[in-house]
Design an enzyme around this catalytic site. Structure first.
Site, PDB file in Angstrom:
ATOM      1  N   LYS A 187      27.466 -98.620  35.344  1.00 31.06           N
ATOM      2  CA  LYS A 187      28.810 -99.135  35.060  1.00 31.06           C
ATOM      3  C   LYS A 187      28.716-100.230  33.992  1.00 31.06           C
ATOM      4  O   LYS A 187      27.720-100.953  33.919  1.00 31.06           O
ATOM      5  CB  LYS A 187      29.498 -99.653  36.330  1.00 31.06           C
ATOM      6  CG  LYS A 187      29.095-101.028  36.758  1.00 31.06           C
ATOM      7  CD  LYS A 187      30.176-101.716  37.602  1.00 31.06           C
ATOM      8  CE  LYS A 187      29.775-103.190  37.776  1.00 31.06           C
ATOM      9  NZ  LYS A 187      30.771-104.167  37.808  1.00 31.06           N
ATOM     10  N   LYS A 202      29.040-107.161  32.915  1.00 30.78           N
ATOM     11  CA  LYS A 202      28.712-108.410  32.218  1.00 30.78           C
ATOM     12  C   LYS A 202      27.218-108.700  32.291  1.00 30.78           C
ATOM     13  O   LYS A 202      26.656-109.306  31.396  1.00 30.78           O
ATOM     14  CB  LYS A 202      29.413-109.578  32.912  1.00 30.78           C
ATOM     15  CG  LYS A 202      30.880-109.638  32.694  1.00 30.78           C
ATOM     16  CD  LYS A 202      31.444-110.776  33.525  1.00 30.78           C
ATOM     17  CE  LYS A 202      32.930-110.618  33.654  1.00 30.78           C
ATOM     18  NZ  LYS A 202      33.450-111.196  34.882  1.00 30.78           N
ATOM     19  N   LYS A 226      22.089-106.773  42.773  1.00 29.36           N
ATOM     20  CA  LYS A 226      21.931-108.055  42.079  1.00 29.36           C
ATOM     21  C   LYS A 226      20.666-108.772  42.511  1.00 29.36           C
ATOM     22  O   LYS A 226      20.017-109.418  41.693  1.00 29.36           O
ATOM     23  CB  LYS A 226      23.155-108.950  42.308  1.00 29.36           C
ATOM     24  CG  LYS A 226      24.380-108.496  41.526  1.00 29.36           C
ATOM     25  CD  LYS A 226      25.417-109.590  41.411  1.00 29.36           C
ATOM     26  CE  LYS A 226      26.601-109.126  40.577  1.00 29.36           C
ATOM     27  NZ  LYS A 226      27.673-110.110  40.503  1.00 29.36           N
TER      28      LYS A 226
HETATM   29  P1  ATP Z   1      28.926-108.504  37.119  1.00 31.66           P
HETATM   30  O1  ATP Z   1      28.178-107.604  36.229  1.00 31.66           O
HETATM   31  O2  ATP Z   1      28.450-109.934  37.075  1.00 31.66           O
HETATM   32  O3  ATP Z   1      29.129-107.963  38.514  1.00 31.66           O
HETATM   33  P2  ATP Z   1      31.420-107.516  36.281  1.00 31.66           P
HETATM   34  O4  ATP Z   1      31.385-107.090  34.881  1.00 31.66           O
HETATM   35  O5  ATP Z   1      31.318-106.477  37.353  1.00 31.66           O
HETATM   36  O6  ATP Z   1      30.362-108.632  36.498  1.00 31.66           O
HETATM   37  P3  ATP Z   1      33.411-109.033  37.711  1.00 31.66           P
HETATM   38  O7  ATP Z   1      33.915-110.375  37.360  1.00 31.66           O
HETATM   39  O8  ATP Z   1      32.451-108.963  38.845  1.00 31.66           O
HETATM   40  O9  ATP Z   1      32.753-108.335  36.452  1.00 31.66           O
HETATM   41  O10 ATP Z   1      34.621-108.057  37.967  1.00 31.66           O
HETATM   42  C1  ATP Z   1      35.972-108.299  37.655  1.00 31.66           C
HETATM   43  C2  ATP Z   1      36.793-107.062  37.921  1.00 31.66           C
HETATM   44  O11 ATP Z   1      36.460-106.054  36.972  1.00 31.66           O
HETATM   45  C3  ATP Z   1      36.576-106.441  39.304  1.00 31.66           C
HETATM   46  O12 ATP Z   1      37.812-105.996  39.829  1.00 31.66           O
HETATM   47  C4  ATP Z   1      35.692-105.271  39.030  1.00 31.66           C
HETATM   48  O13 ATP Z   1      35.858-104.240  39.979  1.00 31.66           O
HETATM   49  C5  ATP Z   1      36.186-104.838  37.663  1.00 31.66           C
HETATM   50  N1  ATP Z   1      35.143-104.147  36.911  1.00 31.66           N
HETATM   51  C6  ATP Z   1      33.957-104.654  36.536  1.00 31.66           C
HETATM   52  N2  ATP Z   1      33.251-103.756  35.838  1.00 31.66           N
HETATM   53  C7  ATP Z   1      34.009-102.631  35.784  1.00 31.66           C
HETATM   54  C8  ATP Z   1      33.833-101.345  35.198  1.00 31.66           C
HETATM   55  N3  ATP Z   1      32.740-101.051  34.519  1.00 31.66           N
HETATM   56  N4  ATP Z   1      34.831-100.456  35.318  1.00 31.66           N
HETATM   57  C9  ATP Z   1      35.963-100.750  35.985  1.00 31.66           C
HETATM   58  N5  ATP Z   1      36.193-101.941  36.568  1.00 31.66           N
HETATM   59  C10 ATP Z   1      35.241-102.882  36.471  1.00 31.66           C
END
Ligand code: ATP
Ligand code: LTN
Length: 335
Positions: free
Chosen positions: A195, A198, A113
């Site tokens: 992955k 968001k 990040k």
């Molecule tokens: P950012 O990109 O800002 O890190 P994010 O999409 O990873 O956001 P978070 O709010 O950080 O979302 O994560 C919420 C939950 O979703 C966490 O438990 C994280 O492990 C899970 N998660 C996020 N992205 C994935 C993914 N691609 N596959 C499986 N689990 C995910």
């Protein structure tokens, strides 16, 4: 028998996507009956990167409605907004004062990040300490998250252990990470080596939003990146990462076995059929959630009431814990 305590969190930044659902929230919902659950909308984590205040407020309420629509039941689980419970910020500060800086510099999420930011904020480095406090304030035994969070839970254990060793054994319960069997790492549809995240929602075709209309979902899957072959199979080969991701998503949404999934596509005439099949399974899962979300959003006052109720329940656990922490660290409590 006492039920295991579960804590998990999700940021109200950006768009809630299929990875968040399959990697985390689907599991939160499935195990609600057997556990004591705390689910937290981590708005203070979200502001570790710049956020537009108006959007953040909108996204926080939307996320509350999404989680309820996914099946989080406030009669079974405590669902609340992190900033409503001051103990989280206090606990973070107290833990900061026993956490070596070197531990934070090793976090891969921080490295990823911070590379994407022009100016890196102190809060982004401190992010995992706030997270450790979230979890340990409730003495959580289990933390259901996606794979990307594994390192943060290991750090939580290290911080907890260090606190216990220094002050009082066993003051903090050391939590275990709980990964889903499938869907722990849903990959981006545009690039199956990243992955689904968001943070990449501005890239067209990267993610499937939970609130996407069926048309949009179908379009996203039709454009998903695959390879130049035509073999539908599970594989670790980086070449086949796109097909593997589609099959993983199919298994996670349908809850079928890998064999059943392959059997469903045995007569497919190439990747086109696979993409449509996966899209339809996703649409079937997400449509009732989207409908329930729309109902919930039509009554914002009720949503606010639910969040207030959750915060009150959370405070009843977190406030005495942080007070106890202060006491054993030698701070004078107000009389
Ligand atoms: P950012 O990109 O800002 O890190 P994010 O999409 O990873 O956001 P978070 O709010 O950080 O979302 O994560 C919420 C939950 O979703 C966490 O438990 C994280 O492990 C899970 N998660 C996020 N992205 C994935 C993914 N691609 N596959 C499986 N689990 C995910
Ligand atoms: N860092 C987590 C969100 C989060 C969290 C938590 C998850 C904040 N506090 C406590 C589990 C337990 C993420 O998903 N990116």
């Amino acid at each position: 028998m006492t039920k295991p305590i579960v804590f998990s969190g999700i940021q109200p930044s950006g768009d809630f996507h299929l990875g968040n659902y399959l990697g985390a929230v689907k599991n939160w919902v499935a195990r609600q009956d057997d556990k004591t659950n705390y689910f937290c909308i981590v708005d203070m984590h979200a502001i570790t990167v710049p956020q537009d205040p108006v959007q953040l407020r909108i996204k926080t309420r939307e996320l509350a409605a999404i989680l309820l629509a996914c099946g989080i039941d406030p009669d079974k689980s405590t669902l609340f907004i992190q900033s409503h419970v001051r103990a989280h910020a206090e606990c973070c500060w107290l833990l900061n004062c026993i956490t070596p800086l070197g531990w934070l510099h090793r976090m891969t999420q921080f490295k990823d990040k911070s590379n994407r930011q022009e100016s890196v904020l102190t809060g982004l480095l401190d992010y995992p300490v706030l997270q450790a406090g979230d979890i340990m304030l409730y003495d959580a035994n289990e933390v259901p998250v996606g794979e990307d969070q594994k390192q943060h839970i290991e750090l939580t254990r290290d911080i907890g252990q260090s606190f216990n060793a220094r002050y009082e054994e066993p003051f903090f319960t050391l939590p275990k990470v709980m990964l889903p069997e499938t869907g722990a790492r849903v990959m981006g549809l545009d690039n199956p080596t990243n992955k689904m995240s968001k943070s990449f929602s501005h890239i067209r075709g990267h993610l499937v939003k939970l609130l996407d209309e069926p048309k949009e979902i179908l379009r996203s899957f039709k454009k998903a990146q695959t390879d130049s072959g035509n073999e539908i199979m599970f594989s670790d080969d980086p070449e086949k990462a796109g097909v593997n991701n589609l099959l993983d998503i199919y298994v996670a949404v349908t809850e079928k076995s890998k064999e059943e999934a392959l059997a469903d596509f045995a007569n497919a005439r190439g990747y086109g059929d696979l993409k449509v099949g996966v899209a339809n399974a996703v649409i079937e899962t997400l449509t009732p959630i989207r409908e329930r979300y729309n109902e919930l959003m039509s009554d914002p006052a009720e949503l606010d009431r639910q969040m207030a109720r959750g915060a009150e329940q959370a405070r009843a656990v977190a406030d005495p814990k942080v007070t106890h922490m202060k006491e054993i660290m030698g701070l004078v409590l107000p009389s």
